[in-house]
Design a protein around this motif. Sequence first.
Motif, PDB file in Angstrom:
ATOM      1  N   GLY A 158      49.369  49.310  40.410  1.00  0.00           N
ATOM      2  CA  GLY A 158      48.500  49.845  41.448  1.00  0.00           C
ATOM      3  C   GLY A 158      47.465  48.842  41.929  1.00  0.00           C
ATOM      4  N   HIS A 159      47.301  48.750  43.238  1.00  0.00           N
ATOM      5  CA  HIS A 159      46.314  47.858  43.833  1.00  0.00           C
ATOM      6  C   HIS A 159      44.898  48.261  43.406  1.00  0.00           C
ATOM      7  CE1 HIS A 159      44.728  45.891  47.827  1.00  0.00           C
ATOM      8  NE2 HIS A 159      44.248  45.316  46.753  1.00  0.00           N
ATOM      9  N   VAL A 166      39.641  43.511  38.150  1.00  0.00           N
ATOM     10  CA  VAL A 166      39.145  42.167  38.464  1.00  0.00           C
ATOM     11  C   VAL A 166      37.690  42.197  38.938  1.00  0.00           C
ATOM     12  CG1 VAL A 166      39.424  40.220  40.057  1.00  0.00           C
ATOM     13  CG2 VAL A 166      41.436  41.222  38.941  1.00  0.00           C
ATOM     14  N   MET A 167      37.334  43.156  39.796  1.00  0.00           N
ATOM     15  CA  MET A 167      36.009  43.173  40.404  1.00  0.00           C
ATOM     16  C   MET A 167      35.026  44.102  39.690  1.00  0.00           C
ATOM     17  SD  MET A 167      37.103  43.303  44.454  1.00  0.00           S
ATOM     18  CE  MET A 167      35.397  43.192  45.009  1.00  0.00           C
ATOM     19  N   GLY A 168      35.543  44.983  38.854  1.00  0.00           N
ATOM     20  CA  GLY A 168      34.728  46.059  38.329  1.00  0.00           C
ATOM     21  C   GLY A 168      34.751  47.217  39.311  1.00  0.00           C
ATOM     22  N   GLU A 182      37.699  33.246  43.081  1.00  0.00           N
ATOM     23  CA  GLU A 182      38.201  33.400  41.706  1.00  0.00           C
ATOM     24  C   GLU A 182      38.819  34.785  41.505  1.00  0.00           C
ATOM     25  OE1 GLU A 182      35.198  32.293  42.532  1.00  0.00           O
ATOM     26  OE2 GLU A 182      35.446  30.164  42.012  1.00  0.00           O
ATOM     27  N   GLU A 183      38.229  35.783  42.132  1.00  0.00           N
ATOM     28  CA  GLU A 183      38.768  37.143  41.991  1.00  0.00           C
ATOM     29  C   GLU A 183      40.081  37.294  42.750  1.00  0.00           C
ATOM     30  OE1 GLU A 183      34.569  39.569  41.236  1.00  0.00           O
ATOM     31  OE2 GLU A 183      35.288  39.195  43.288  1.00  0.00           O
ATOM     32  N   PHE A 184      40.189  36.679  43.920  1.00  0.00           N
ATOM     33  CA  PHE A 184      41.479  36.645  44.626  1.00  0.00           C
ATOM     34  C   PHE A 184      42.552  36.060  43.714  1.00  0.00           C
ATOM     35  CE2 PHE A 184      39.794  36.967  49.124  1.00  0.00           C
ATOM     36  CZ  PHE A 184      40.634  38.011  49.497  1.00  0.00           C
ATOM     37  N   SER A 185      42.217  34.946  43.098  1.00  0.00           N
ATOM     38  CA  SER A 185      43.162  34.277  42.214  1.00  0.00           C
ATOM     39  C   SER A 185      43.529  35.158  41.025  1.00  0.00           C
ATOM     40  CB  SER A 185      42.566  32.953  41.721  1.00  0.00           C
ATOM     41  OG  SER A 185      43.431  32.308  40.816  1.00  0.00           O
TER      42      SER A 185
END
Length: 595
Positions: A158-159, A166-168, A182-185
């Motif tokens: 799930g997205h 990753v982001m919280g 960094e979060e995209f990665s």
Amino acid sequence: MNESLPYDTVLAGGTVYDGSGTPGVVRNVGISDGVVRAITIEPLAVGPSTEVVDATGQWVMPGFVDVHTHYDAEVLVGPGLTESVRHGVTTVLLGNCSLSTLYSTPVDIADLFSRVEALPREHVLKAVDAHKTWTNPNEYIDALERLPLGPNIASLVGHSDLRAHVMGLDRATDRSQKPTREEFSAMAVALNTALDAGLLGMSTMTNPWDKLDGDRYRSRSLPSSYARWKEFRALHKILRRRGRLLQSIPNLNTKYDMLFFLGSATGLGRTPLKISLLAAADAKASPWIHHIFGPLAQLVNGPGRGQFRWQHLPTTFDVYSDGIDLVVFEEFGSGRAALHLREELGRNDLLSDEAYRRWFRADFEKKFSSRVWHRDFADAQITECPDASVVGKNIAEVAAERGIHVVDAFLDLVVEHGRKLRWHTTIANHRRKQMDKLITRPGVTVGFSDAGAHLRNMAFYNFGIRLLHRVHGAREDRRPFMSVENAVHKLSGELADFYGVDAGHLRVGDRADVVVIDPAGLDDEVLAYREETMPEFGGLSRMVNRNDHAVTATLIAGRIVYREGEFAPWFGVSERAGSFLRAGTTTAPHPRERV
């Protein structure tokens, strides 16, 4: 196998449909070691320990594939998933609508799932908290296969799960926040890791109606609905490169992002992205909309060889509500305000306030607002209520008797009786002719059962039986709209092939996931209302459909797990039947063993 030796199981004399869409033929099916070893007109070797199912006059077909479930929490505490298996489903897909349990914390998972899917939050949290030992997709698969699984399991990631991990969850649901480089990665790595493990693809959600539960970020939309197109494109690129699937729901307020999904599925100048989008339906709120689904799919899947499919529920979309607890009220602001308040006392104060009622009435009567629900209280029949005088009436009739506006009548009933007011309405697929046309359109596939979700609101666990009931009835009435073999194909091989999963076919050498259907049992009982308690969720009484005369037997990995209304005593308790099915991989039956 030496064909002179007895088979473990023989399905004798049934009409065999192999899931490819070819006509059925009367054959005997021999199964040994969980694999189909023979499909022949000749009698098969039977020994003292051979289980024989006399399928004379019945249909033998691949087990159904349910590509749209929300069993992600239930499978942890009730791994047999019996409501699906008793209706011939042998493979289920988890991880739909941007929701999965791969990466996020148990508390975040409970907040993501519970309000959206109308599941009791305390039970979702308890199930995930007790069983989530995994920290990556491979560990997740291992954990599932340590359970006494009933059906085979496949999954999407799930997205919203990726974003929250990753982001919280706070930043992932804050429109002012963007993922850092960094979060995209990190999201890309997490997606690739899931695909490496064998997940079929990713699910996402851009519709803002679906809200978080819990106390921390209650009533914020799901994380994936806050993503910008840059993020979508980056994740889609990974799916496209790896030939995996995207499942999504577009923004039902603006609708323009549907064009983005349609464009992503085309093969014009690039590899097409395989997309399954909700939902093709004949909606009461938009009686014209059923005309667009076939032409749009045909346009996308044309010259560029796009890979786009609509999901379609092949039965009337009936829903029930306890008071105001129904997801359709998320469509408009006053409805969302009521659902934001969980406690009846505070909710009743709101519903009794005259200013709120004017707001609700204005929302309810807007003529040009986006909607799935028709908002017609004349089509809202009361089925249960402490006040017996209103049972059997629709809410518009109650309003007329009381001489008040229909919205006031509804809100009065909710304030007075709360969740003890139970009412029913039909959202879509109410016209037989239009529904028959939709299911035959190229690019329209079977889906959207929502099995495992909305436990008090809807029950489409028997979606496959309902389609066969319609097909059989139409043939008996000499008004056929689809052949039996094409219906079987749509419930099995078509879905398995599009999703890239080892299921949906009945051929020599295949794992023996099979259902035997008695056409004499395809009567109107398949449409009947029924409730059963759910021990896994604290004895909750959930809406189900039971038509045990239609399914003679369900076999998973060659074992008869359900027969004539009874499950094998070990099923879902001590032994595993199903396996985790990885993308593009043939899965052999696992050895019989206790778990």
